[in-house]
Structures are given as structure tokens and as C-alpha cells.
Design a protein around this motif. Structure first.
Motif, short mmCIF file in Angstrom:
data_model
loop_
_atom_site.label_atom_id
_atom_site.label_comp_id
_atom_site.label_asym_id
_atom_site.label_seq_id
_atom_site.Cartn_x
_atom_site.Cartn_y
_atom_site.Cartn_z
N LEU A 153 0.80 -1.07 0.23
CA LEU A 153 0.11 -0.19 -0.05
C LEU A 153 0.80 1.32 -0.05
CD1 LEU A 153 -2.71 -1.01 2.68
CD2 LEU A 153 -3.05 -0.72 0.04
N GLY A 154 1.77 1.19 0.62
CA GLY A 154 2.79 2.43 0.77
C GLY A 154 3.50 2.70 -0.72
N VAL A 155 3.61 1.83 -1.74
CA VAL A 155 4.04 2.33 -2.99
C VAL A 155 3.04 3.28 -3.53
CG1 VAL A 155 4.16 1.34 -5.15
CG2 VAL A 155 5.05 0.07 -3.41
N VAL A 156 1.90 3.31 -3.19
CA VAL A 156 0.65 4.32 -3.78
C VAL A 156 0.47 5.49 -2.65
CG1 VAL A 156 -1.61 4.54 -4.53
CG2 VAL A 156 -0.39 2.47 -5.19
N LEU A 157 0.16 4.76 -1.47
CA LEU A 157 -0.19 6.06 -0.43
C LEU A 157 0.63 6.68 0.05
CD1 LEU A 157 -2.70 3.60 1.69
CD2 LEU A 157 -3.32 5.29 -0.01
N ALA A 174 5.81 21.63 -7.15
CA ALA A 174 4.79 20.50 -6.97
C ALA A 174 5.38 19.11 -7.41
CB ALA A 174 3.58 20.79 -7.70
N MET A 175 4.85 18.16 -6.40
CA MET A 175 5.36 16.82 -6.82
C MET A 175 4.34 16.08 -7.83
SD MET A 175 5.33 13.78 -3.92
CE MET A 175 6.87 14.43 -3.08
N ASP A 176 4.81 15.59 -8.91
CA ASP A 176 4.27 14.99 -9.74
C ASP A 176 3.61 13.48 -9.37
OD1 ASP A 176 3.15 13.48 -12.02
OD2 ASP A 176 4.36 14.43 -13.33
N VAL A 177 2.44 13.51 -8.78
CA VAL A 177 2.01 12.22 -8.23
C VAL A 177 2.24 10.99 -8.91
CG1 VAL A 177 0.27 11.02 -6.51
CG2 VAL A 177 0.62 13.52 -6.33
N GLY A 178 1.62 11.07 -10.24
CA GLY A 178 1.48 9.96 -11.07
C GLY A 178 2.91 9.67 -11.48
N ASP A 179 3.99 10.26 -11.65
CA ASP A 179 5.14 10.12 -12.23
C ASP A 179 5.75 9.40 -11.11
OD1 ASP A 179 7.53 10.10 -14.18
OD2 ASP A 179 8.18 11.45 -12.54
N THR A 180 5.68 10.12 -9.92
CA THR A 180 6.21 9.20 -8.67
C THR A 180 5.88 8.16 -8.08
OG1 THR A 180 6.40 11.93 -7.74
CG2 THR A 180 6.98 9.98 -6.19
N MET A 181 4.75 7.73 -8.44
CA MET A 181 4.23 6.48 -8.10
C MET A 181 4.68 5.44 -9.05
SD MET A 181 0.21 6.96 -7.35
CE MET A 181 -0.54 7.83 -5.66
N ILE A 182 4.96 5.83 -10.33
CA ILE A 182 5.49 4.94 -11.39
C ILE A 182 6.82 4.72 -10.99
CG2 ILE A 182 6.17 4.67 -13.80
CD1 ILE A 182 3.48 6.36 -14.50
N ALA A 297 12.62 7.68 0.13
CA ALA A 297 12.89 9.09 -0.06
C ALA A 297 13.76 9.57 -1.15
CB ALA A 297 13.73 9.41 1.47
N LYS A 298 14.94 8.72 -1.54
CA LYS A 298 15.80 8.99 -2.57
C LYS A 298 14.93 9.21 -3.84
CE LYS A 298 19.49 6.97 -5.20
NZ LYS A 298 19.98 8.28 -5.73
N LEU A 299 13.99 8.25 -3.98
CA LEU A 299 13.13 8.48 -5.31
C LEU A 299 12.26 9.70 -5.25
CD1 LEU A 299 12.18 4.60 -5.46
CD2 LEU A 299 13.87 5.78 -6.60
N LEU A 300 11.50 9.92 -4.02
CA LEU A 300 10.57 11.08 -3.84
C LEU A 300 11.14 12.16 -3.89
CD1 LEU A 300 8.28 9.70 -1.05
CD2 LEU A 300 7.90 9.53 -3.69
N PHE A 301 12.66 12.59 -3.36
CA PHE A 301 13.02 13.59 -3.01
C PHE A 301 14.44 13.97 -3.78
CE2 PHE A 301 10.78 12.54 0.81
CZ PHE A 301 9.73 13.34 0.64
N SER A 302 14.71 12.97 -5.06
CA SER A 302 16.02 12.96 -5.46
C SER A 302 16.39 14.40 -5.91
CB SER A 302 15.94 12.12 -6.60
OG SER A 302 17.15 12.23 -7.39
#
Length: 346
Positions: A153-157, A174-182, A297-302
Motif C-alpha cells: 500500500l505504501g507504494v501508492v499511499l 509540485a510533486m508529480d504524483v503519477g510520475d512519482t508512483m510509477i 526518500a531517494k526516489l521522492l526527493f532526489s
């Protein structure tokens, strides 16, 4: 019985030497980053930004290889328990952050405040939750299912919830949610699924090398911590904040762990859970994952120079939850001795 005994022994070992060297390693990574940030920073001497991507893929592949599908099937029937754990992980923690932010947020540095929110939206841990549950003589199968479900669930939520606050955070980007989830799915979920698919073919071989896979997992996390802090130190972490930041992080994680431990226990008792399920609710519902938190965190805030501050709360929280929950697990494990009348205890 042999499997359960082995899990309990693993839990004790996890709380012993393995946890000690890992703590020393995290402190060492912070010290090294503070002394020589050029070694680990993005584009630095060690090129950890490139090594980190390979390491993240590897550790989630190993997580997939190590997960028993049978354990998931055995724990699937306790739907109320699963609901309590997941609501605690992905709803109660963020709501608690909102309350603390309203009360004391103005006194906390902005990046650290965001770090606490990142802690609040992370999934639960897998290995230590299961180990603690086994040590406490709880429902291990339900713990495995809940910890794994939380990770998936954490992969999405986690990216979705993080975008609610980080979209207006530092740099105003702004964080691109769709791109970040992928991105998160490719680096975390894909290797996890591959590991599960290959488990029937090479699972026997994997069991033989499992002690080494844990070391690989921890080593990759230490490299990611070194990389994160090197970037932050190079950006002026200590000159801007100093040791006061560490003190705030230490106090802050206490304000998260202890209330959530109390609340999950009260909810479990109110719902009349048997003690074995209460243990799962308390340990899985109050834990947060360092193993997924730092790579994610490395993926989200690179590229964010404040990433060292953003992961600081989960680093402190990880050590605190191990210590506090190990004490609680030992008390749970001795519950029969406490309940039995004197002279009848075995």
C-alpha cells in the motif's frame, strides 16, 4: 514449532549484535558525511547517487524472495485486525502530525517538520514487526500479512499522502504524483514481485544465503544515509541548524511512538482482540520502516539538498521503536507467568 522457535531466535538476534552494528554504522555514516561530504554527495567521489539505484532494486528483490506466501494465506482471515493496523499506519499517524504541527509546528525548522510528515506517511516495517511479534508470542501469520500489505500500500499511499504537503514545500515545486508512483513502483514493487515469482525456483538456495542478504540490505541503507547526509552537509546542514536539530528529532519521535503505542493497544482492547492479535495491532500499527523509508526518500526527493534532514526522524524512530518494542515484546512473552498463581507457574 521449529519454524516458530527459529523466528523467535531470529528476533532475539535482530535485537542483539545486528542492531548494534547497524546503529554504529548509521552514526558513522553521519560522521563521515559531516567530515567529508564530497565523498558521498550527488556527483561526488563515490558516485553513491548511481550506486543507490542499483542497491534499492536489489534490497526489494531480496525482500520479495524472503517472503513466504503461505504465511500470507494463514493470516488473511483477521480483517478487523488488518483494518486497525492499516488505518493506524496511513491515517492516525498523519492526523497526529497535523495536531502536533498545529500545536508546536512554528517552533520546528521547516525541513525537519516535513521529515516528521514523511515519517507519518511511511508504511510499517516487515522484518522487525514480525520478529517482535514472534518474540512476544503473537499472531505471526497476521503480522507477516499486515507488514507486507502495508509495504505494498505504501507504494501508492506514501507518494500520494506526501504530495499533499510536499507540493507546497521547499523550492515551491509540485510533486508529480503519477510520475512519482510509477517511479516508486518500478524501483520497489517490480523487484519485490520478481523476487516472489522466482521464490519457488530458487527459494531453497535463498534460505542458505539469507544471513548475507540481511547484511546487504543494511549496507545499502547505510550507503543511502551517507549519500543523503552528504548532500545536506554540503548544503550547510550544520551551519544552519547545529546539534539542536538532533535534539528536536529525538524528542519528536518520542511524541509519535509512545502515543501511537498507547492508542493501538487501547483500540485492540476495545475491540476485544485476543492478546495474540493485540500484539500485532500494537507492533505493526506503531512501526515505521527505515528499510523502505530511506530508499523511497531517494526516489521522492532526489536532488533535494535537505534530504538528510527529511530522513532524520525515521533514523531516530527506527532505533527507538526497536528498543521500546523489544522491552514490550519480552513483557508480552512472559504474560503466562504473570497470570499464573504462584506455585503453579511452570
Amino acid at each position: 514449532m521449529k519454524r516458530m522457535a527459529g523466528t523467535r531466535m531470529a528476533g532475539r538476534k535482530h535485537q542483539g549484535g545486528a542492531a548494534d552494528w547497524f546503529l554504529i554504522g548509521m552514526v558513522g555514516a553521519v560522521v563521515l558525511a559531516s567530515i567529508a561530504p564530497e565523498l558521498g554527495r550527488t556527483g561526488g567521489t563515490l558516485h553513491l547517487d548511481k550506486v543507490g539505484d542499483i542497491g534499492i532494486f536489489l534490497i526489494f528483490f531480496l525482500h520479495g524472495m524472503g517472503l513466504s506466501t503461505d504465511s500470507l494465506k494463514h493470516g488473511a482471515s483477521r480483517w478487523k485486525l488488518h483494518l486497525v493496523v492499516q488505518i493506524s499506519t496511513f491515517a492516525l499517524f498523519p492526523l497526529w502530525w497535523l495536531l502536533l504541527n498545529a500545536l508546536v509546528g512554528r517552533f520546528i525548522p521547516h525541513d525537519l517538520l516535513l521529515g516528521f510528515f514523511y515519517l507519518a506517511v511511511l508504511p510499517s516495517t516487515v522484518s522487525s514487526s514480525v520478529a517482535m511479534t514472534a518474540m512476544a508470542r503473537g499472531n505471526v501469520a497476521a503480522a507477516v500479512l499486515n507488514a507486507t500489505l502495508s509495504t505494498l500500500l505504501g507504494v501508492v499511499l506514501t507518494p500520494l499522502l506526501a504530495s499533499l504537503v510536499f507540493s507546497s514545500a521547499a523550492d515551491g515545486q509540485a510533486m508529480d504524483v503519477g510520475d512519482t508512483m510509477i517511479k516508486v513502483a518500478k524501483m520497489l514493487l517490480l523487484p519485490f514481485v520478481l523476487g516472489q515469482l522466482l521464490r519457488p525456483l530458487v527459494g531453497h538456495w535463498f534460505q542458505k544465503i539469507k544471513p548475507w542478504t540481511t547484511k546487504v540490505d543494511r549496507a545499502v541503507i547505510l550507503l543511502l544515509v551517507l549519500s543523503s547526509f552528504s548532500d545536506s552537509v554540503a548544503d550547510g546542514l550544520w551551519s544552519k541548524h547545529g546539534l539542536g536539530l538532533m535534539a528536536m528529532a529525538a524528542v519528536g519521535v518520542c511524541l509519535f511512538l509512545f502515543p501511537l503505542l498507547w492508542l493501538t493497544k487501547r483500540v485492540a482492547k476495545a475491540l476485544n482482540f485476543p492478546v495474540e492479535d493485540e500484539i500485532v495491532a500494537v507492533f505493526c500499527g506503531s512501526k515505521k520502516t527505515l528499510a523502505s523509508g530511506v530508499p523511497m526518500a531517494k526516489l521522492l526527493f532526489s536532488g533535494n539538498p535537505s534530504m538528510g534532514v527529511l530522513v532524520l526522524p525515521i533514523m531516530f524512530y527506527h532505533q527507538l521503536q526497536l528498543f521500546v518494542c523489544s522491552v514490550m515484546a519480552k513483557r508480552y512473552a512472559e504474560r503466562d507467568k504473570v497470570a499464573a498463581p504462584e506455585g503453579k507457574a511452570a
